[in-house]
Design a protein around this motif. Structure first.
Motif, PDB file in Angstrom:
ATOM      1  N   MET A  99     -13.357  -1.709  -1.851  1.00 56.82           N
ATOM      2  CA  MET A  99     -14.385  -2.372  -2.664  1.00 56.82           C
ATOM      3  C   MET A  99     -14.894  -3.634  -1.969  1.00 56.82           C
ATOM      4  SD  MET A  99     -13.864  -4.234  -6.335  1.00 56.82           S
ATOM      5  CE  MET A  99     -12.953  -5.532  -5.496  1.00 56.82           C
ATOM      6  N   ILE A 100     -13.969  -4.444  -1.438  1.00 56.62           N
ATOM      7  CA  ILE A 100     -14.363  -5.703  -0.792  1.00 56.62           C
ATOM      8  C   ILE A 100     -15.195  -5.430   0.455  1.00 56.62           C
ATOM      9  CG2 ILE A 100     -13.449  -7.711   0.434  1.00 56.62           C
ATOM     10  CD1 ILE A 100     -13.289  -7.909  -2.596  1.00 56.62           C
ATOM     11  N   ALA A 101     -14.843  -4.382   1.217  1.00 56.01           N
ATOM     12  CA  ALA A 101     -15.613  -4.061   2.421  1.00 56.01           C
ATOM     13  C   ALA A 101     -17.065  -3.766   2.073  1.00 56.01           C
ATOM     14  CB  ALA A 101     -14.983  -2.864   3.144  1.00 56.01           C
ATOM     15  N   GLY A 102     -17.285  -3.082   0.936  1.00 53.79           N
ATOM     16  CA  GLY A 102     -18.653  -2.813   0.517  1.00 53.79           C
ATOM     17  C   GLY A 102     -19.374  -4.045   0.010  1.00 53.79           C
ATOM     18  N   LEU A 103     -18.649  -4.903  -0.736  1.00 51.50           N
ATOM     19  CA  LEU A 103     -19.294  -6.092  -1.299  1.00 51.50           C
ATOM     20  C   LEU A 103     -19.661  -7.111  -0.231  1.00 51.50           C
ATOM     21  CD1 LEU A 103     -17.103  -6.650  -4.503  1.00 51.50           C
ATOM     22  CD2 LEU A 103     -19.391  -5.671  -4.376  1.00 51.50           C
ATOM     23  N   LEU A 104     -18.804  -7.245   0.790  1.00 51.32           N
ATOM     24  CA  LEU A 104     -19.053  -8.288   1.788  1.00 51.32           C
ATOM     25  C   LEU A 104     -20.242  -7.971   2.695  1.00 51.32           C
ATOM     26  CD1 LEU A 104     -15.454  -9.368   2.864  1.00 51.32           C
ATOM     27  CD2 LEU A 104     -17.023 -10.475   1.272  1.00 51.32           C
ATOM     28  N   ARG A 105     -20.642  -6.709   2.742  1.00 55.77           N
ATOM     29  CA  ARG A 105     -21.837  -6.414   3.526  1.00 55.77           C
ATOM     30  C   ARG A 105     -23.085  -7.072   2.928  1.00 55.77           C
ATOM     31  NH1 ARG A 105     -19.305  -1.234   4.376  1.00 55.77           N
ATOM     32  NH2 ARG A 105     -20.227  -0.414   2.462  1.00 55.77           N
ATOM     33  N   LYS A 106     -23.063  -7.237   1.585  1.00 59.64           N
ATOM     34  CA  LYS A 106     -24.199  -7.871   0.910  1.00 59.64           C
ATOM     35  C   LYS A 106     -23.936  -9.342   0.623  1.00 59.64           C
ATOM     36  CE  LYS A 106     -27.317  -7.139  -3.026  1.00 59.64           C
ATOM     37  NZ  LYS A 106     -27.589  -6.299  -4.218  1.00 59.64           N
ATOM     38  N   HIS A 107     -22.647  -9.700   0.435  1.00 57.58           N
ATOM     39  CA  HIS A 107     -22.282 -11.086   0.109  1.00 57.58           C
ATOM     40  C   HIS A 107     -21.205 -11.538   1.097  1.00 57.58           C
ATOM     41  CE1 HIS A 107     -24.395 -10.561  -3.753  1.00 57.58           C
ATOM     42  NE2 HIS A 107     -23.793  -9.381  -3.821  1.00 57.58           N
ATOM     43  N   PRO A 108     -21.550 -11.818   2.326  1.00 57.17           N
ATOM     44  CA  PRO A 108     -20.529 -12.095   3.347  1.00 57.17           C
ATOM     45  C   PRO A 108     -19.813 -13.424   3.185  1.00 57.17           C
ATOM     46  CG  PRO A 108     -22.731 -12.425   4.240  1.00 57.17           C
ATOM     47  CD  PRO A 108     -22.928 -11.857   2.870  1.00 57.17           C
ATOM     48  N   ASP A 109     -20.330 -14.352   2.366  1.00 54.41           N
ATOM     49  CA  ASP A 109     -19.743 -15.687   2.283  1.00 54.41           C
ATOM     50  C   ASP A 109     -18.783 -15.862   1.116  1.00 54.41           C
ATOM     51  OD1 ASP A 109     -21.228 -16.471   4.488  1.00 54.41           O
ATOM     52  OD2 ASP A 109     -22.976 -17.008   3.250  1.00 54.41           O
ATOM     53  N   ILE A 110     -18.572 -14.828   0.306  1.00 52.06           N
ATOM     54  CA  ILE A 110     -17.701 -14.967  -0.859  1.00 52.06           C
ATOM     55  C   ILE A 110     -16.239 -14.936  -0.411  1.00 52.06           C
ATOM     56  CG2 ILE A 110     -16.967 -13.894  -3.025  1.00 52.06           C
ATOM     57  CD1 ILE A 110     -19.750 -12.933  -3.464  1.00 52.06           C
ATOM     58  N   ALA A 111     -15.453 -15.862  -0.950  1.00 52.35           N
ATOM     59  CA  ALA A 111     -14.016 -15.883  -0.659  1.00 52.35           C
ATOM     60  C   ALA A 111     -13.325 -14.733  -1.387  1.00 52.35           C
ATOM     61  CB  ALA A 111     -13.415 -17.212  -1.091  1.00 52.35           C
ATOM     62  N   VAL A 112     -12.191 -14.245  -0.809  1.00 55.44           N
ATOM     63  CA  VAL A 112     -11.482 -13.084  -1.360  1.00 55.44           C
ATOM     64  C   VAL A 112      -9.989 -13.402  -1.422  1.00 55.44           C
ATOM     65  CG1 VAL A 112     -10.896 -10.657  -1.041  1.00 55.44           C
ATOM     66  CG2 VAL A 112     -13.199 -11.465  -0.456  1.00 55.44           C
ATOM     67  N   LEU A 113      -9.379 -13.042  -2.556  1.00 56.92           N
ATOM     68  CA  LEU A 113      -7.928 -13.153  -2.726  1.00 56.92           C
ATOM     69  C   LEU A 113      -7.424 -11.815  -3.263  1.00 56.92           C
ATOM     70  CD1 LEU A 113      -5.186 -14.610  -2.919  1.00 56.92           C
ATOM     71  CD2 LEU A 113      -5.886 -15.438  -5.179  1.00 56.92           C
ATOM     72  N   PHE A 114      -6.574 -11.138  -2.491  1.00 59.92           N
ATOM     73  CA  PHE A 114      -5.962  -9.891  -2.948  1.00 59.92           C
ATOM     74  C   PHE A 114      -4.657 -10.217  -3.685  1.00 59.92           C
ATOM     75  CE2 PHE A 114      -8.408  -7.923   0.596  1.00 59.92           C
ATOM     76  CZ  PHE A 114      -9.105  -7.003  -0.188  1.00 59.92           C
ATOM     77  N   VAL A 115      -4.412  -9.503  -4.790  1.00 62.25           N
ATOM     78  CA  VAL A 115      -3.181  -9.647  -5.560  1.00 62.25           C
ATOM     79  C   VAL A 115      -2.545  -8.263  -5.648  1.00 62.25           C
ATOM     80  CG1 VAL A 115      -2.147 -10.362  -7.732  1.00 62.25           C
ATOM     81  CG2 VAL A 115      -4.216 -11.501  -6.913  1.00 62.25           C
ATOM     82  N   THR A 116      -1.285  -8.140  -5.219  1.00 63.72           N
ATOM     83  CA  THR A 116      -0.665  -6.814  -5.175  1.00 63.72           C
ATOM     84  C   THR A 116       0.832  -6.915  -5.373  1.00 63.72           C
ATOM     85  OG1 THR A 116      -0.344  -4.841  -3.817  1.00 63.72           O
ATOM     86  CG2 THR A 116      -0.434  -6.946  -2.666  1.00 63.72           C
ATOM     87  N   GLY A 117       1.383  -5.826  -5.856  1.00 64.84           N
ATOM     88  CA  GLY A 117       2.838  -5.712  -5.945  1.00 64.84           C
ATOM     89  C   GLY A 117       3.401  -4.753  -4.932  1.00 64.84           C
ATOM     90  N   TYR A 118       2.559  -4.240  -4.009  1.00 64.30           N
ATOM     91  CA  TYR A 118       2.991  -3.212  -3.075  1.00 64.30           C
ATOM     92  C   TYR A 118       2.916  -3.635  -1.625  1.00 64.30           C
ATOM     93  CZ  TYR A 118       2.552  -0.150  -7.100  1.00 64.30           C
ATOM     94  OH  TYR A 118       2.691   0.421  -8.322  1.00 64.30           O
ATOM     95  N   ALA A 119       2.269  -4.731  -1.342  1.00 63.01           N
ATOM     96  CA  ALA A 119       1.999  -5.087   0.055  1.00 63.01           C
ATOM     97  C   ALA A 119       3.086  -5.922   0.692  1.00 63.01           C
ATOM     98  CB  ALA A 119       0.673  -5.852   0.146  1.00 63.01           C
ATOM     99  N   GLY A 120       4.268  -5.994   0.081  1.00 64.32           N
ATOM    100  CA  GLY A 120       5.321  -6.828   0.649  1.00 64.32           C
ATOM    101  C   GLY A 120       5.095  -8.281   0.292  1.00 64.32           C
ATOM    102  N   ASP A 121       5.673  -9.197   1.049  1.00 59.72           N
ATOM    103  CA  ASP A 121       5.560 -10.623   0.760  1.00 59.72           C
ATOM    104  C   ASP A 121       4.135 -11.110   0.969  1.00 59.72           C
ATOM    105  OD1 ASP A 121       8.802 -11.234   2.141  1.00 59.72           O
ATOM    106  OD2 ASP A 121       8.210 -10.866   0.075  1.00 59.72           O
ATOM    107  N   ALA A 122       3.761 -12.125   0.217  1.00 55.10           N
ATOM    108  CA  ALA A 122       2.429 -12.707   0.383  1.00 55.10           C
ATOM    109  C   ALA A 122       2.251 -13.184   1.806  1.00 55.10           C
ATOM    110  CB  ALA A 122       2.249 -13.878  -0.581  1.00 55.10           C
ATOM    111  N   GLY A 123       1.011 -13.110   2.256  1.00 57.03           N
ATOM    112  CA  GLY A 123       0.734 -13.498   3.635  1.00 57.03           C
ATOM    113  C   GLY A 123       0.527 -12.321   4.549  1.00 57.03           C
ATOM    114  N   GLY A 124       0.405 -11.089   4.005  1.00 62.23           N
ATOM    115  CA  GLY A 124       0.144  -9.933   4.838  1.00 62.23           C
ATOM    116  C   GLY A 124      -1.323  -9.780   5.132  1.00 62.23           C
ATOM    117  N   GLU A 125      -1.996 -10.888   5.573  1.00 63.78           N
ATOM    118  CA  GLU A 125      -3.445 -10.895   5.740  1.00 63.78           C
ATOM    119  C   GLU A 125      -3.917  -9.918   6.803  1.00 63.78           C
ATOM    120  OE1 GLU A 125      -1.522 -13.520   5.873  1.00 63.78           O
ATOM    121  OE2 GLU A 125      -2.136 -15.033   4.419  1.00 63.78           O
ATOM    122  N   ALA A 126      -3.084  -9.668   7.813  1.00 64.69           N
ATOM    123  CA  ALA A 126      -3.532  -8.812   8.914  1.00 64.69           C
ATOM    124  C   ALA A 126      -3.879  -7.414   8.437  1.00 64.69           C
ATOM    125  CB  ALA A 126      -2.438  -8.743   9.991  1.00 64.69           C
ATOM    126  N   GLU A 127      -3.220  -6.965   7.362  1.00 65.83           N
ATOM    127  CA  GLU A 127      -3.478  -5.626   6.867  1.00 65.83           C
ATOM    128  C   GLU A 127      -4.640  -5.601   5.888  1.00 65.83           C
ATOM    129  OE1 GLU A 127       0.049  -3.984   5.271  1.00 65.83           O
ATOM    130  OE2 GLU A 127       1.282  -4.498   7.003  1.00 65.83           O
TER     131      GLU A 127
END
Length: 649
Positions: free
Chosen positions: A584-612
């Motif tokens: 979803m974010i990949a599609g939105l940022l093509r039109k709104h590239p300057d919006i900040a993004v914060l992902f919230v998840t219980g599956y991605a391991g410890d916070a800070g997995g930005e590379a993925e």
């Protein structure tokens, strides 16, 4: 009277001794011819049979190598479908196919023991299969613990890995080598058979010449031929009986294979039942603490605020324990490095006294031993080390059936190369947990570190405790020692490398102070499909002074974003039906590239997995209000959004 006797009587009646001599000479020559002919034909038959055996052996090698290629391809296809669908049946299908591939490889190794060239190729193939098995195992384990994105990335990476190409090359080389050997052996055998056939033809011609004068031997020849015919008939009958027996064995084998498949399915379902039952048991215990603490706090909040606060703290501790359990499961076979820091194991174990007392009960006597004046450090994740000790203590309690002596000992030891497992030479801290329980037999000792293996009843254990301890110690470059005597008890020793620092690091001596950040009220779009989590997140953001707007469907996010006048930040879940958060974010940022993004998840391991996640900030569930505040600030600062200073908790 026999034919020979009749011929002998006739010779006597003629009175011509040369006839007798001629008959004897022809008889001897006939016997010699027959013997030579039989030997020649026998050698030809042996050469033919040997050629057939070698041909069958070569065909078996080539068929087995081709079958191994198909089994590996089928296993990887099942794994690919498992990664995409997370269907555990597909994961089990992959495991069964890979096990079959290992069995086929072992069979291929056994039947090529007579060929050093093939054995050299098989040794390389075993190495390549081991590497390939590790790559695919990483994909399967990540999928098992719901790390689908990372599992998918690893799977695609493994598809292009050199191990698979090496396996295919080696299998092709084995087939080419076996075909070459077969051609050579067939050529040699055919030449030998041709020589035998030529010699047999010459002897046959000579025998025909002798046949005119060997009438006296005719009866014996007829008798011998009759006996040979009988033998052939008996051999044919034996072959028919052998074929019937082989067919019966094949039918019985098919039935046994079907039953074995059903048994494997039942065993796998039992393993899943043990896992879910054990996790449910642990979570129910933790939820009981949370619900009990909140209930008591609700009753006393008006009359005794101090007691209410204490109950709330207990509930918070229970919730943190539940979150720690999920992290423990996610970290079971994770690749990322542990959050290590210098730890004094003795102090850590002594600090766990209350936790051990509450967990083990009053009937378990706990003793902590440590040498005086020795305070060696290790560098490790304190939470993981605490969990390892707690897992060992709980296993010891169960082995003692809730009553006995538990001894925890820490001591510094100096090991030589290979003295304990894979430990290198050097100083280690040996942390031992010893019980006075029932002990274990050698066959159980060989399996205690296998995932899902447990001797506890269904619902009483997951079979992951010792596996996680083993994985944690190996990540810390240590080793696990295990000694057990049936009827006396078990001792598990963790060997962790000693940590020596020339000078304390700044982050180890001075508490880190959160950097101040700029704060203003942000317009935030919250995309979350779970209504309860959505409501909680909205409330938390409003409490922090922001203006959140809710969206419960990622497919509706573009329209919601276009309908809002201004959006400073998008807070999005990762796994949602219809479309994932990163998609979803990949599609939105093509039109709104300057919006900040914060992902919230219980599956991605410890916070800070930005590379993925395309470099965007990641916040792990469950999170506190302070953690949410810091994550919002970090995500907004990364995109350049100004935020006023707020003191972080």
């Amino acid at each position: 009277m026999s034919g020979i006797e009749r011929e002998a009587v006739g010779a006597e009646r003629t009175g011509t001794p040369w006839h007798t001599v001629a008959l004897l000479v022809m008889a001897v020559l006939g016997v010699v011819v027959l013997v030579a002919l039989n030997l020649t034909l026998g050698e030809a038959n042996r050469q033919r049979d040997r050629a057939l055996r070698l041909q069958t052996h070569s065909y078996e090698v080539m068929i087995l190598s081709a079958s191994l290629t198909g089994t590996i391809a089928h296993a990887e296809a099942s794994l690919g479908r498992y990664v995409i669908s997370a269907d555990k049946d597909l994961g089990q299908a992959y495991s069964a196919d890979w096990t079959l591939a290992s069995q086929q490889l072992s069979r291929l190794d056994r039947i090529t023991r007579d060929s050093p060239e093939q054995q050299a190729l098989i040794a390389k193939l075993q190495g390549a299969m081991a590497v390939r098995g590790d790559e695919l195992s990483d994909v399967a384990l990540n999928t098992l613990y719901k790390r689908n994105d990372q599992a998918l990335a690893l799977f695609y990476k493994a598809r292009l890995g050199p191990s698979r190409a090496e396996i295919d090359r080696l299998l092709d080389a084995i087939g080419v080598q076996e075909r070459t050997v077969l051609a050579q052996r067939t050529g040699i055998t055919m030449k030998s058979v041709a020589r035998s056939t030529g010699l047999a033809s010459a002897l046959s011609i000579f025998g025909i010449l002798l046949a005119a004068g060997a009438v006296a031997l005719g009866w014996l020849t007829v008798t011998a031929l009759g006996q040979r015919a009988v033998a052939r008939a008996e051999a044919a009958a034996e072959r028919d009986r052998a074929a019937e027996l082989e067919a019966a064995v094949e039918r019985a084998s098919a039935v046994l294979l079907a039953q074995e498949s059903k048994l494997r399915q039942v065993q796998k379902m039992q393993a899943v039942g043990q896992l879910t039952g054990g996790i449910a048991h642990d979570f129910n215990n933790m939820l009981a603490v949370v619900l009990g603490g909140l209930e008591l706090a609700k009753r006393q909040v008006a009359n005794d605020p101090v007691a209410a606060q204490r109950h709330i703290d207990n509930a918070t501790e229970g919730a943190n324990r539940a979150a720690a359990l999920t992290r423990q499961l996610l970290a079971f076979s994770r690749e990322e490095a542990l959050r290590s820091e210098p730890i004094e194991p003795v102090a850590l174990v002594r600090g766990m006294s209350d936790l051990l007392d509450r967990t083990l009960g009053d009937t378990i006597e706990v003793t902590v031993n440590a040498p005086e004046g020795q305070s060696w450090l290790v560098r490790s994740d304190p939470h993981q080390l605490e969990n390892a000790v707690l897992n060992l203590a709980v296993n010891a309690r169960d082995a003692m059936e809730g009553r006995g002596q538990l001894t925890i000992t820490t001591a510094g030891v100096t090991l030589t190369e290979g003295a304990v497992g894979t430990c290198q030479a050097g100083d280690y801290v040996a942390l031992s947990v010893a019980d006075t329980g029932c002990g274990m037999t050698p066959d159980l000792l060989d399996r205690v570190f296998e995932p899902f293996f447990t001797t506890k009843p269904a619902g009483k254990g997951t079979g992951l405790g010792l596996s996680q301890v083993f994985a944690f110690v190996r990540q810390a470059d240590g080793e696990v020692g295990l000694k057990s005597v049936v009827g006396e008890g078990t001792t598990v020793t963790l060997y962790l490398p000693r940590y020596v620092s020339d000078a304390p690091a700044a982050d180890e001596t001075t508490p880190a102070t959160p950097a101040p950040f700029e704060h203003r009220t942000l317009d935030i779009l919250v995309v979350e499909d779970d209504p309860r989590v959505l409501a909680a997140t909205m409330g938390a953001l409003e409490e922090l002074g922001h203006r959140p707007v809710a969206c419960n469907d990622p497919l509706a996010a573009p329209a919601a974003l276009d309908g809002l006048g201004r959006v400073d930040l998008i807070v999005s879940d990762v796994l949602m039906p219809g479309q994932t958060g990163p998609e979803m974010i990949a599609g939105l940022l093509r039109k709104h590239p300057d919006i900040a993004v914060l992902f919230v998840t219980g599956y991605a391991g410890d916070a800070g997995g930005e590379a993925e996640f395309g470099g965007h900030h990641v916040l792990r569930k469950p999170f506190t209000l302070a953690a949410l505040e810091r994550a919002v600030a970090a995500a907004a600062n990364r995109s350049g959004t100004a935020i006023d200073s707020i003191a972080a908790e």
